[in-house]
Write an enzyme that holds these catalytic residues in place. Structure first.
Site, mmCIF file in Angstrom:
data_model
loop_
_atom_site.group_PDB
_atom_site.id
_atom_site.type_symbol
_atom_site.label_atom_id
_atom_site.label_comp_id
_atom_site.label_asym_id
_atom_site.label_seq_id
_atom_site.Cartn_x
_atom_site.Cartn_y
_atom_site.Cartn_z
ATOM 1 N N LYS A 1 0.844 -1.199 0.000
ATOM 2 C CA LYS A 1 0.000 0.000 0.000
ATOM 3 C C LYS A 1 0.881 1.252 0.000
ATOM 4 O O LYS A 1 2.052 1.127 0.334
ATOM 5 C CB LYS A 1 -0.921 -0.002 1.226
ATOM 6 C CG LYS A 1 -0.170 -0.183 2.536
ATOM 7 C CD LYS A 1 -0.567 0.778 3.571
ATOM 8 C CE LYS A 1 0.658 1.258 4.233
ATOM 9 N NZ LYS A 1 0.799 1.319 5.564
ATOM 10 N N HIS B 1 -1.117 -6.064 5.634
ATOM 11 C CA HIS B 1 -0.581 -7.027 6.598
ATOM 12 C C HIS B 1 -1.505 -7.249 7.801
ATOM 13 O O HIS B 1 -1.393 -8.255 8.479
ATOM 14 C CB HIS B 1 0.854 -6.672 7.022
ATOM 15 C CG HIS B 1 0.949 -5.588 8.040
ATOM 16 N ND1 HIS B 1 0.883 -4.266 7.719
ATOM 17 C CD2 HIS B 1 1.109 -5.634 9.375
ATOM 18 C CE1 HIS B 1 1.001 -3.541 8.813
ATOM 19 N NE2 HIS B 1 1.139 -4.349 9.844
ATOM 20 N N LYS C 1 -2.561 -10.995 10.093
ATOM 21 C CA LYS C 1 -2.385 -11.202 11.534
ATOM 22 C C LYS C 1 -3.303 -12.343 11.974
ATOM 23 O O LYS C 1 -4.477 -12.374 11.618
ATOM 24 C CB LYS C 1 -2.744 -9.925 12.311
ATOM 25 C CG LYS C 1 -1.722 -8.788 12.142
ATOM 26 C CD LYS C 1 -2.178 -7.573 12.923
ATOM 27 C CE LYS C 1 -1.322 -6.346 12.647
ATOM 28 N NZ LYS C 1 -0.061 -6.306 13.358
ATOM 29 N N GLU D 1 -1.041 4.176 18.380
ATOM 30 C CA GLU D 1 0.358 3.740 18.353
ATOM 31 C C GLU D 1 1.198 4.708 19.183
ATOM 32 O O GLU D 1 0.929 5.908 19.184
ATOM 33 C CB GLU D 1 0.894 3.739 16.925
ATOM 34 C CG GLU D 1 0.187 2.783 16.000
ATOM 35 C CD GLU D 1 0.851 2.748 14.625
ATOM 36 O OE1 GLU D 1 1.575 1.786 14.353
ATOM 37 O OE2 GLU D 1 0.664 3.692 13.848
ATOM 38 N N ASP E 1 -2.703 6.054 5.422
ATOM 39 C CA ASP E 1 -1.719 5.074 5.894
ATOM 40 C C ASP E 1 -2.398 3.911 6.630
ATOM 41 O O ASP E 1 -1.980 2.764 6.507
ATOM 42 C CB ASP E 1 -0.726 5.773 6.840
ATOM 43 C CG ASP E 1 0.405 4.868 7.298
ATOM 44 O OD1 ASP E 1 0.968 4.153 6.442
ATOM 45 O OD2 ASP E 1 0.738 4.871 8.507
ATOM 46 N N HIS F 1 -5.758 -0.729 6.550
ATOM 47 C CA HIS F 1 -5.921 -1.729 7.608
ATOM 48 C C HIS F 1 -7.269 -1.684 8.326
ATOM 49 O O HIS F 1 -7.916 -2.703 8.515
ATOM 50 C CB HIS F 1 -4.821 -1.555 8.649
ATOM 51 C CG HIS F 1 -3.441 -1.508 8.062
ATOM 52 N ND1 HIS F 1 -3.052 -2.316 7.027
ATOM 53 C CD2 HIS F 1 -2.352 -0.766 8.379
ATOM 54 C CE1 HIS F 1 -1.786 -2.061 6.725
ATOM 55 N NE2 HIS F 1 -1.343 -1.121 7.529
ATOM 56 N N LYS G 1 -0.409 8.435 15.718
ATOM 57 C CA LYS G 1 0.987 8.267 16.131
ATOM 58 C C LYS G 1 1.207 9.000 17.451
ATOM 59 O O LYS G 1 0.509 9.966 17.757
ATOM 60 C CB LYS G 1 1.922 8.871 15.078
ATOM 61 C CG LYS G 1 1.806 8.240 13.692
ATOM 62 C CD LYS G 1 2.444 6.883 13.645
ATOM 63 C CE LYS G 1 2.441 6.289 12.250
ATOM 64 N NZ LYS G 1 2.552 4.820 12.253
HETATM 65 C C1 BG6 Z 1 1.884 0.163 8.578
HETATM 66 C C2 BG6 Z 1 1.804 1.664 8.656
HETATM 67 O O1 BG6 Z 1 1.220 -0.312 7.456
HETATM 68 O O2 BG6 Z 1 1.311 -0.393 9.757
HETATM 69 C C3 BG6 Z 1 2.535 2.158 9.882
HETATM 70 O O3 BG6 Z 1 2.387 2.233 7.487
HETATM 71 C C4 BG6 Z 1 1.998 1.470 11.117
HETATM 72 O O4 BG6 Z 1 2.422 3.566 9.996
HETATM 73 C C5 BG6 Z 1 1.997 -0.044 10.933
HETATM 74 O O5 BG6 Z 1 2.828 1.817 12.211
HETATM 75 C C6 BG6 Z 1 1.315 -0.750 12.077
HETATM 76 O O6 BG6 Z 1 1.463 -2.119 11.889
HETATM 77 P P1 BG6 Z 1 1.626 -3.115 13.130
HETATM 78 O O7 BG6 Z 1 1.605 -4.478 12.547
HETATM 79 O O8 BG6 Z 1 2.913 -2.759 13.792
HETATM 80 O O9 BG6 Z 1 0.441 -2.819 14.003
#
Ligand code: BG6
Length: 487
Positions: free
Chosen positions: A151, A181, A185, A219, A238, A243, A329
């Site tokens: 992405k 991704h 999970k 996060e 993002d 996601h 963030k």
């Molecule tokens: C990514 C984003 O796809 O996913 C990031 O670009 C983000 O900004 C991350 O931090 C979070 O993934 P995970 O698996 O660490 O929760």
């Protein structure tokens, strides 16, 4: 070492062309993931050709891969496994061009005896994706090949449609694996098991029983070294369009007719088609204080590092049920949860002061961390005289199963699926275009960004967005420690 049968591996030996091989994602996730798949026996003999702008040779790439494993592999790197893995590594600097890439792939194919398939992993910034596709086309690496794309798949509807059209000039849709991704999970897939393998939950999975849903992914991380990317993209593109909406798709879809890519995509896409276009008035955009001082960030940047929104799925199952999504963030905590709040009973025979309803509605909560957890909270009687009620919970933690070691990390799972040609956990052009379409009003007229303190839960107005409900995070009661014994 996993006890999963090895027939979960691909039918043919694999040549991986890893474009962007020296980048962050490659070092953090892809090289360690490929190493684990190889050393666990899923992809015997797999050969990996790293490609990037860096001027390296094969030995230099091996060294980089070894360092990446030392730094980021979550499992022990055994020497035996490493020697074999390292033998399968090769490298082509982009500057050497098409003939060098072609020669490296031919060499790898020969080593594998001719029946191999190619998997091209594009771990490159969005503006480099199409030139990587052209490179593959010029090197005649399209037949017997699949391509994994990262992405963002465009930044709005028009760019997504144009990207998909250009991709389709070279690769057919069934050769394209758009990776999200979050869908790799383990707990995300467990949503499907939880919903569709049990008679208990699916009957109450609808507007008659569910009051609202939260998908909350705060996060603590900042930009890492990604200012150039993030500044252009922001939190909505993002995290949400990718996601969070994909997780929403799994949470909200109708039962698929089969556990097959076409049926699952169809049901997910139906959810996206029923999504009411996002109304900018239902969105809170935030930016953490100090973002504009970060290296690589415009001092007047309007990019959001936080976003919370309310969205609605206007179909029979979900009409009237708000879905609240939040991510950002540099927030107070790093969590990934889906929390489902059930409707409260219509009447209460319990006297005022008994505690009924005092701690919010009953909740079903999924923790989407690798070591997933599920909790069902409800009111129960506090022991002793009278009738005092307390919130109690039933909790499941993957730790307790003793199977934690068998979890494939999200990228591992998805790379393996792509090598097997299984699209079940990937997103489609249609689904993505529909999500951009539902985002159009927001992208055209985004609300202003509001500042929030680092280490907080976002701008204050985020509470008005969910009122009269409340954000589930931070939890009032922590998850129970799965390693704790006794009462
Ligand atoms: C990514 C984003 O796809 O996913 C990031 O670009 C983000 O900004 C991350 O931090 C979070 O993934 P995970 O698996 O660490 O929760």
């Amino acid at each position: 070492m996993p006890r999963i049968p090895k027939d979960f591996g691909p039918k043919h030996p694999q040549v991986v062309v890893l474009i962007g091989a020296t980048g962050d994602l490659s070092r953090r996730k892809l090289l360690p993931g490929l190493f684990h798949l190889a050393s666990a026996g899923f992809i015997p003999g797999c050969r990996i050709i790293g490609v990037s702008l860096d001027e390296l040779d094969a030995d230099g790439f091996r060294k980089l891969a070894h360092q990446a494993l030392d730094q980021f592999a979550t499992r022990n790197v055994k020497d035996g496994g490493w020697t074999e893995f390292a033998d399968g590594l090769d490298y082509v600097p982009l500057k050497s061009g098409v003939p060098a890439l072609k020669a490296a792939v031919t060499k790898a194919e020969k080593a594998l005896g001719g029946s191999s398939r190619h998997i091209h992993y594009l771990s490159v910034p969005p503006n480099a994706a199409l030139s990587a596709v052209r490179l593959l086309a010029e090197a005649e690496l399209v037949e017997r090949a699949s391509i994994i794309m990262e992405k963002p798949f465009g930044t709005d509807l028009a760019s997504a449609v144009s990207l998909n059209a250009k991709l389709h000039e070279v690769f057919a849709e069934d050769q394209i694996f758009r990776i999200d991704h979050f869908l790799g999970k383990e707990p995300a897939q467990n949503i499907l098991a939880f919903r569709f393998a049990n008679g208990l939950f699916e009957p109450i999975w609808n507007r008659n029983f569910i009051d609202h849903v939260q998908i909350d992914v705060p996060e603590t991380l900042g930009l890492d070294r990604r200012a150039a990317y993030y500044e252009q993209i922001g939190a909505y593109r993002d995290m949400v369009v990718t996601h969070l909406f994909q997780i929403l798709g799994f949470m909200a879809m109708e039962p698929p007719t089969a556990l097959e890519p076409a049926s699952i995509s169809e049901e997910k896409n139906k959810v996206f088609r029923s999504m009411v276009p996002i109304d900018p008035r239902d969105v809170v955009r935030g930016q953490y204080a100090g973002y504009r001082d970060e290296d690589g960030v415009d001092p007047e940047s309007d990019t959001e590092t936080f976003i919370a929104l309310k969205c609605a799925i206007d179909n029979w199952r979900w009409a009237g049920v708000p879905f609240f999504l939040r991510t950002g963030k540099k927030m107070a905590d790093g969590q990934r949860i889906i929390s489902i709040a059930f409707r409260e009973p219509p009447k209460s025979m319990f006297p005022t002061g008994s505690g009924v309803g005092a701690q919010g509605p009953d909740h079903l909560t999924f923790d989407l961390a690798d070591a997933s957890k599920v909790s069902l909270s409800f009111y129960g009687k506090r022991p002793g005289p009278g009738m005092r009620l307390d919130k109690q919970s039933l909790q499941f933690a993957m730790h307790e199963t003793g199977l934690l070691g068998e979890v494939l990390e999200a990228y591992e799972r998805l790379i393996l699926d792509a090598m097997r040609g299984d699209h079940t956990l990937f997103t489609t052009a249609e689904g993505i275009e529909r999500l951009w379409q539902a985002s159009e009003r927001l992208l055209e007229a985004p609300p202003p960004v509001r500042l929030y303190a680092q280490g907080s839960w976002g701008p204050k107005s985020v509470h008005q967005l969910v009122a009269p409900h409340a954000w589930r995070l931070p939890f009032e009661r922590e998850w129970r420690d799965p390693n704790r014994s006794g009462a």
